[in-house]
Design a protein around this motif. Sequence first.
Motif, short mmCIF file in Angstrom:
data_model
loop_
_atom_site.label_atom_id
_atom_site.label_comp_id
_atom_site.label_asym_id
_atom_site.label_seq_id
_atom_site.Cartn_x
_atom_site.Cartn_y
_atom_site.Cartn_z
N THR A 175 -18.78 -20.82 -27.40
CA THR A 175 -17.98 -21.66 -26.49
C THR A 175 -16.89 -22.35 -27.32
N ARG A 176 -16.43 -21.64 -28.39
CA ARG A 176 -15.44 -22.22 -29.32
C ARG A 176 -14.10 -22.51 -28.67
N ILE A 225 -12.40 -27.34 -18.45
CA ILE A 225 -12.86 -27.48 -19.83
C ILE A 225 -12.03 -28.57 -20.52
N LYS A 262 -10.69 -29.90 -23.77
CA LYS A 262 -10.43 -29.62 -25.19
C LYS A 262 -10.36 -30.96 -25.91
N SER A 263 -11.05 -31.06 -27.03
CA SER A 263 -11.04 -32.30 -27.83
C SER A 263 -10.21 -32.04 -29.07
N LEU A 264 -8.95 -32.44 -29.02
CA LEU A 264 -7.99 -32.10 -30.08
C LEU A 264 -7.76 -33.31 -30.99
N ARG A 288 -1.26 -31.95 -36.54
CA ARG A 288 -2.61 -31.46 -36.33
C ARG A 288 -3.45 -31.80 -37.56
N ALA A 289 -4.63 -32.33 -37.36
CA ALA A 289 -5.49 -32.66 -38.50
C ALA A 289 -6.06 -31.39 -39.11
N PRO A 292 -8.72 -28.86 -40.47
CA PRO A 292 -10.11 -28.65 -40.04
C PRO A 292 -11.15 -29.33 -40.92
N ILE A 336 -14.32 -27.72 -36.01
CA ILE A 336 -13.40 -27.21 -34.99
C ILE A 336 -14.13 -26.15 -34.14
N GLY A 337 -13.95 -26.26 -32.85
CA GLY A 337 -14.66 -25.35 -31.94
C GLY A 337 -15.88 -26.01 -31.33
N ALA A 392 -17.30 -29.78 -25.20
CA ALA A 392 -18.13 -29.36 -26.33
C ALA A 392 -19.11 -30.47 -26.68
N1 5CA Z 1 -15.73 -25.76 -27.51
C1 5CA Z 1 -14.40 -25.56 -27.00
C2 5CA Z 1 -14.23 -25.94 -25.56
S1 5CA Z 1 -15.26 -27.19 -24.96
C3 5CA Z 1 -13.44 -26.28 -27.88
O1 5CA Z 1 -13.82 -26.97 -28.80
N2 5CA Z 1 -12.18 -26.11 -27.54
S2 5CA Z 1 -11.03 -26.93 -28.26
O2 5CA Z 1 -9.81 -26.46 -27.66
O3 5CA Z 1 -11.25 -28.30 -28.18
O4 5CA Z 1 -11.13 -26.56 -29.74
C4 5CA Z 1 -10.46 -25.52 -30.24
C5 5CA Z 1 -9.19 -26.14 -30.66
O5 5CA Z 1 -9.24 -26.35 -32.04
C6 5CA Z 1 -7.97 -25.29 -30.42
O6 5CA Z 1 -7.42 -25.49 -29.15
C7 5CA Z 1 -7.05 -25.79 -31.46
O7 5CA Z 1 -6.22 -26.81 -30.97
C8 5CA Z 1 -7.95 -26.39 -32.50
N3 5CA Z 1 -7.84 -25.61 -33.71
C9 5CA Z 1 -8.09 -24.31 -33.86
N4 5CA Z 1 -7.82 -23.93 -35.10
C10 5CA Z 1 -7.40 -25.03 -35.76
C11 5CA Z 1 -6.99 -25.29 -37.08
N5 5CA Z 1 -6.93 -24.34 -37.99
N6 5CA Z 1 -6.66 -26.55 -37.40
C12 5CA Z 1 -6.73 -27.52 -36.51
N7 5CA Z 1 -7.11 -27.33 -35.24
C13 5CA Z 1 -7.44 -26.10 -34.88
#
Ligand code: 5CA
Length: 163
Positions: free
Chosen positions: A34-35, A51, A53-55, A91-92, A94, A105-106, A134
Amino acid sequence: MNDAEKPAGSIARVVAAARDAGLAIEVRRMGASTRTAEEAAAQCGCSVAQIVKSLVFQGERSGRLYLFLVSGPNRLDLAKAATLAGEPLKRAEPRHVRDETGFAIGGVAPIGHRIAIPAFADETLLGFDVVWAAAGAHDAVFAAAPDALMNAAKAKIADIAEG
Ligand code: 5CA
């Protein structure tokens, strides 16, 4: 593997944070990824828009982290986000996200971070009865009413999406 990477510990922090906020949640391990928002929606049987997204972004001046809770298909508008944060954002990294929040992340959850993070939520999420987020691991999710979730995350509801 340090504590931050152990799914059980990360999920436990989400459960504890929900409990502390009076939010009843049931964490579901899906047994599949569910990444991404798309994968999470497929596993939850909901729309991608439901969904959360927690960014995690970082202030260019202060180095502080900020959390933006964004509906699956939406993109965070960096200009709007910077205005809310009061400084330019990037963007922070990972690794920094993992070390500071305790979530990889994910699997970054909207609640249960190791540190207090100012949070802002996409107002479009409030249009749903239920949203999914998530729960601290890349196969773990939970459902909640969006207003209760944003209250638990202490998130300020705002116009943060592009467009
Ligand atoms: N579990 C899912 C949905 S609940 C989830 O965590 N989705 S998310 O969108 O919140 O997390 C994935 C996000 O991580 C991506 O949309 C992206 O914005 C971020 N991400 C992916 N790769 C990287 C990276 N290398 N550096 C920083 N953020 C990243």
